[in-house]
Design a protein around this motif. Structure first.
Motif, PDB file in Angstrom:
ATOM      1  N   VAL A   1       0.872  -1.166   0.000  1.00 45.98           N
ATOM      2  CA  VAL A   1       0.000   0.000   0.000  1.00 45.98           C
ATOM      3  C   VAL A   1       0.909   1.216   0.000  1.00 45.98           C
ATOM      4  O   VAL A   1       1.900   1.256   0.736  1.00 45.98           O
ATOM      5  N   THR A   2       0.604   2.200  -0.832  1.00 47.76           N
ATOM      6  CA  THR A   2       1.424   3.409  -0.894  1.00 47.76           C
ATOM      7  C   THR A   2       0.629   4.599  -0.396  1.00 47.76           C
ATOM      8  O   THR A   2      -0.536   4.776  -0.742  1.00 47.76           O
ATOM      9  N   VAL A   3       1.276   5.403   0.436  1.00 49.99           N
ATOM     10  CA  VAL A   3       0.689   6.636   0.960  1.00 49.99           C
ATOM     11  C   VAL A   3       1.681   7.748   0.662  1.00 49.99           C
ATOM     12  O   VAL A   3       2.867   7.630   0.978  1.00 49.99           O
ATOM     13  N   ALA A   4       1.171   8.824   0.038  1.00 45.69           N
ATOM     14  CA  ALA A   4       2.068   9.890  -0.388  1.00 45.69           C
ATOM     15  C   ALA A   4       1.353  11.233  -0.367  1.00 45.69           C
ATOM     16  O   ALA A   4       0.120  11.302  -0.346  1.00 45.69           O
ATOM     17  N   VAL A   5       2.154  12.287  -0.392  1.00 44.50           N
ATOM     18  CA  VAL A   5       1.630  13.639  -0.488  1.00 44.50           C
ATOM     19  C   VAL A   5       1.097  13.853  -1.902  1.00 44.50           C
ATOM     20  O   VAL A   5       1.721  13.451  -2.886  1.00 44.50           O
ATOM     21  N   ASN A   6      -0.059  14.476  -1.986  1.00 42.33           N
ATOM     22  CA  ASN A   6      -0.699  14.764  -3.271  1.00 42.33           C
ATOM     23  C   ASN A   6       0.081  15.874  -3.967  1.00 42.33           C
ATOM     24  O   ASN A   6      -0.158  17.052  -3.746  1.00 42.33           O
ATOM     25  N   ALA A   7       1.026  15.471  -4.788  1.00 46.86           N
ATOM     26  CA  ALA A   7       1.903  16.426  -5.465  1.00 46.86           C
ATOM     27  C   ALA A   7       2.160  15.942  -6.881  1.00 46.86           C
ATOM     28  O   ALA A   7       1.887  14.792  -7.225  1.00 46.86           O
TER      29      ALA A   7
END
Length: 182
Positions: free
Chosen positions: A156-162
């Protein structure tokens, strides 16, 4: 030139915004899943966090990766998941500063910094298979190869919306995007 290639629509837009008028085509970087070997993942999990979630960051330890924010978010997450650990793989110009930040935030026993691992060794190490989630706070990716590699390994990947990141992660479909202010 007759054609410019770039890995994401965000990169293409940036080229356009900077005055590039040439014909441009988006071609994503590919990931060869055959290079990964997770047979040692249980050994890695046992070494780093046998009794709780293991979160993974891979990348340069540098300002553009927004690591102080990542550490702040991880510290907040520990309120809900106190047995979690963060495995940070990489090296770079901000290493000393990030190590100090880990200490200042009281995370010395929660954050494991491996330093740089050669890519050919990393993909055979079992680290991807040992981890439960991949996290990044980078706001400057053109695509984010580490995101693709994490997804290729089922994380699962979690990242800043950029830019760049939002071209790889479709929120709530193949990962999660968060606003930096959140």
């Amino acid at each position: 030139c007759d054609l410019i290639t770039c890995p994401t629509e965000s990169a293409k837009k940036e080229l356009r915004d900077n005055g590039i008028k040439n014909s441009t085509k988006v071609i994503s970087n590919g990931i060869n899943q055959a290079i990964f070997d997770n047979t040692k993942s249980q050994e890695i999990k046992k070494r780093y966090n046998p009794h709780g979630p293991l979160l993974l960051f891979i990348g340069r330890i540098a300002y553009e990766k927004n690591l102080p924010y990542l550490l702040d978010c991880f510290k907040m997450a520990l309120n809900s998941i106190p047995d979690a650990r963060l495995l940070m793989v990489g090296d770079g110009p901000q290493m000393k500063e990030i190590k100090k930040e880990v200490i200042n935030l009281g995370l010395s026993n929660k954050v494991i910094m491996t330093g740089s691992i050669k890519h050919s060794l990393l993909v055979k190490s079992g680290i991807f298979g040992a981890c439960d989630m991949f996290i990044t706070a980078s706001t400057t990716e053109s695509q984010g190869i580490t995101l693709l590699e994490a997804q290729a390994n089922g994380l699962v990947t979690v990242a800043v919306n950029a830019k760049g990141v939002k071209d790889v992660i479709k929120n709530s479909y193949n990962g999660f995007l968060v606003n930096q202010e959140n």
